[in-house]
Design a protein around this motif. Structure first.
Motif, short mmCIF file in Angstrom:
data_model
loop_
_atom_site.label_atom_id
_atom_site.label_comp_id
_atom_site.label_asym_id
_atom_site.label_seq_id
_atom_site.Cartn_x
_atom_site.Cartn_y
_atom_site.Cartn_z
N ASP A 1 0.83 -1.20 0.00
CA ASP A 1 0.00 0.00 0.00
C ASP A 1 0.87 1.26 0.00
OD1 ASP A 1 -2.94 1.03 0.58
OD2 ASP A 1 -1.54 2.23 1.76
N PRO A 2 0.47 2.29 -0.76
CA PRO A 2 1.27 3.52 -0.85
C PRO A 2 1.53 4.21 0.50
CG PRO A 2 -0.46 3.51 -2.53
CD PRO A 2 -0.69 2.32 -1.66
N THR B 1 2.67 1.49 14.81
CA THR B 1 1.94 0.25 14.56
C THR B 1 0.44 0.41 14.80
OG1 THR B 1 3.87 -1.14 15.00
CG2 THR B 1 1.72 -2.16 15.31
N VAL B 2 0.05 1.17 15.82
CA VAL B 2 -1.38 1.39 16.10
C VAL B 2 -2.04 2.11 14.92
CG1 VAL B 2 -3.06 2.54 17.60
CG2 VAL B 2 -1.10 1.35 18.60
N GLU B 3 -1.34 3.12 14.38
CA GLU B 3 -1.86 3.86 13.21
C GLU B 3 -1.98 2.92 12.00
OE1 GLU B 3 0.11 7.00 15.79
OE2 GLU B 3 0.39 4.88 15.34
N ALA B 4 -1.01 2.02 11.85
CA ALA B 4 -1.04 1.06 10.74
C ALA B 4 -2.27 0.15 10.85
CB ALA B 4 0.24 0.23 10.72
N PHE B 5 -2.56 -0.31 12.06
CA PHE B 5 -3.75 -1.13 12.26
C PHE B 5 -5.02 -0.33 11.96
CE2 PHE B 5 -1.38 -4.42 14.67
CZ PHE B 5 -2.00 -5.54 14.14
N SER B 6 -5.07 0.89 12.44
CA SER B 6 -6.27 1.72 12.20
C SER B 6 -6.52 1.89 10.70
CB SER B 6 -6.11 3.09 12.86
OG SER B 6 -6.04 2.94 14.26
N TYR B 7 -5.43 2.06 9.95
CA TYR B 7 -5.57 2.20 8.49
C TYR B 7 -6.04 0.88 7.87
CZ TYR B 7 -4.40 2.78 3.59
OH TYR B 7 -4.47 2.81 2.22
N LEU B 8 -5.44 -0.24 8.27
CA LEU B 8 -5.85 -1.54 7.74
C LEU B 8 -7.34 -1.79 8.01
CD1 LEU B 8 -4.93 -4.27 6.45
CD2 LEU B 8 -4.58 -5.10 8.78
N GLU B 9 -7.80 -1.36 9.18
CA GLU B 9 -9.19 -1.61 9.58
C GLU B 9 -10.20 -0.81 8.75
OE1 GLU B 9 -9.04 -0.89 13.82
OE2 GLU B 9 -7.59 -2.50 14.06
N THR B 10 -9.75 0.18 7.99
CA THR B 10 -10.66 0.91 7.11
C THR B 10 -11.06 0.09 5.88
OG1 THR B 10 -8.91 1.89 5.73
CG2 THR B 10 -9.57 3.13 7.72
N ASN B 11 -10.32 -1.02 5.63
CA ASN B 11 -10.55 -1.86 4.43
C ASN B 11 -10.27 -1.11 3.13
OD1 ASN B 11 -11.28 -4.28 5.70
ND2 ASN B 11 -13.34 -3.49 6.08
N ARG B 12 -9.43 -0.07 3.21
CA ARG B 12 -9.15 0.71 1.99
C ARG B 12 -7.75 0.46 1.44
NH1 ARG B 12 -11.58 5.70 4.64
NH2 ARG B 12 -13.82 5.39 4.40
N ALA B 13 -7.00 -0.39 2.09
CA ALA B 13 -5.62 -0.61 1.66
C ALA B 13 -5.57 -1.29 0.29
CB ALA B 13 -4.86 -1.44 2.68
N THR B 14 -4.56 -0.92 -0.49
CA THR B 14 -4.27 -1.60 -1.76
C THR B 14 -3.07 -2.49 -1.50
OG1 THR B 14 -5.05 0.27 -3.04
CG2 THR B 14 -3.64 -1.30 -4.18
#
Length: 318
Positions: free
Chosen positions: A286-287, A296-309
């Motif tokens: 993902d970009p 790492t907490v921010e990375a999880f929050s982003y993954l949880e949006t289901n928007r990652a490529t």
């Protein structure tokens, strides 16, 4: 080398179930895991996150989970710093990668990969392809093994057509590439949102489908295999040819679908290594990645949006 391995390490842990933003904590002094006879100790260089990491954190499979507190993380890439007595495939100094939990939902390791060191069985690991960075290698194991396993279970082979639901996600990006470049698919169709259609084309999809505008089951064309990575199994059956197969990785599955949960296996990674080293199959990160270990907490929050490529990667550690 063993003398330079510390007794304690930095790691992310959680001691109760809940949302990652609330329960995940940074610890600066966690014991370095012991190494069993069939295991190696890895100095972790990079990790990738998977939905299973936060689902586990949210108690989605608490009845078969290991006891808390837990260091999360399945995927790892790093350097071997210690080997168990029975290990023959690796030596100290080898660069390795893999998914460290053989059975994803059945008592996964208490000491996962989101730490400075992690231990894993030799059979779950492979030598890191020389052309890949640690971050790129860490992005692969769970998702590429899942993609491969699903295609094998569907008996996919050259000349067959496939529709991939969730083509821009961690598993979907590998299903497209494997179907096209490893198996020799006659046609690869895949779904994604409008802004990710070009990603599908770049991966080798012949027919990118914008799921925000078109219903894939309304296509006049039907497919030999539909690989469902998003949980649309019932609809998937409307897009498969008579006698074709639907494979899904999203519980609870569907009675007539091929549903499976990955059993991690380093030999799959070794088998795919030539295709990774020739760049026929590429890691898709993902970009927004890589995230530093401290975020790492921010990375999880982003993954949880289901928007990652593709994959969300933590690199370097620490």
């Amino acid at each position: 080398m063993a003398s330079s391995i510390p007794t304690h390490m930095k790691a992310w842990t959680y001691s109760e179930y809940g949302k990652s933003s609330q329960v995940l904590k940074f610890e600066s002094s966690v014991p370095v895991p012991d190494v069993k006879d069939d295991q190696v100790l890895i100095k972790v260089a990079a990790v990738s996150l998977n939905p299973i990491d936060y689902k586990r954190m949210e108690a989605a499979f608490a009845p078969t989970d290991s006891p808390l507190p837990t260091i999360p993380g399945y995927d790892v890439a790093g350097v071997v710093v210690k080997v168990g007595n029975e290990v023959t495939k690796f030596k100290v100094g080898d660069e390795v990668y893999g998914d460290i939990n053989e059975k994803a939902l059945d008592h996964p390791k208490v000491n996962g990969s989101l730490a400075e060191y992690t231990a894993a069985e030799e059979k779950l690991l492979a030598h890191k392809p020389q052309n890949l960075s640690f971050g790129e290698a860490a992005s692969l194991p769970l998702t590429i093994e899942t993609a491969y396993e699903g295609l094998e279970r569907a008996e996919f082979s050259a000349g067959k057509s496939i529709l991939v639901l969730g083509g821009a996600g961690g598993v979907g990006t590998h299903v497209i590439q494997l179907a096209k470049h490893f198996y020799g698919a006659s046609k690869v169709a895949a779904t994604a949102s409008t802004k990710k259609l070009q990603v599908l084309r770049d991966l080798g999809a012949d027919l990118p489908i914008d799921y925000t505008k078109d219903n894939f089951e309304d296509l006049p064309e039907k497919f030999d295999v539909v690989y469902d990575a998003v949980g649309e199994t019932e609809r998937a059956f409307k897009a498969v040819k008579e006698g074709g197969k639907v494979v899904t990785i999203v519980p609870p599955g569907f009675s007539t679908a091929i549903f499976f949960i990955l059993k991690s296996d380093g030999t799959i990674l070794e088998k795919l290594r030539p295709h990774l080293e020739s760049c026929k199959i590429k890691p898709i990160i993902d970009p927004k990645s890589p995230f530093p270990f401290s975020e790492t907490v921010e990375a999880f929050s982003y993954l949880e949006t289901n928007r990652a490529t593709g994959k969300v990667v933590i690199d370097p550690i620490p």
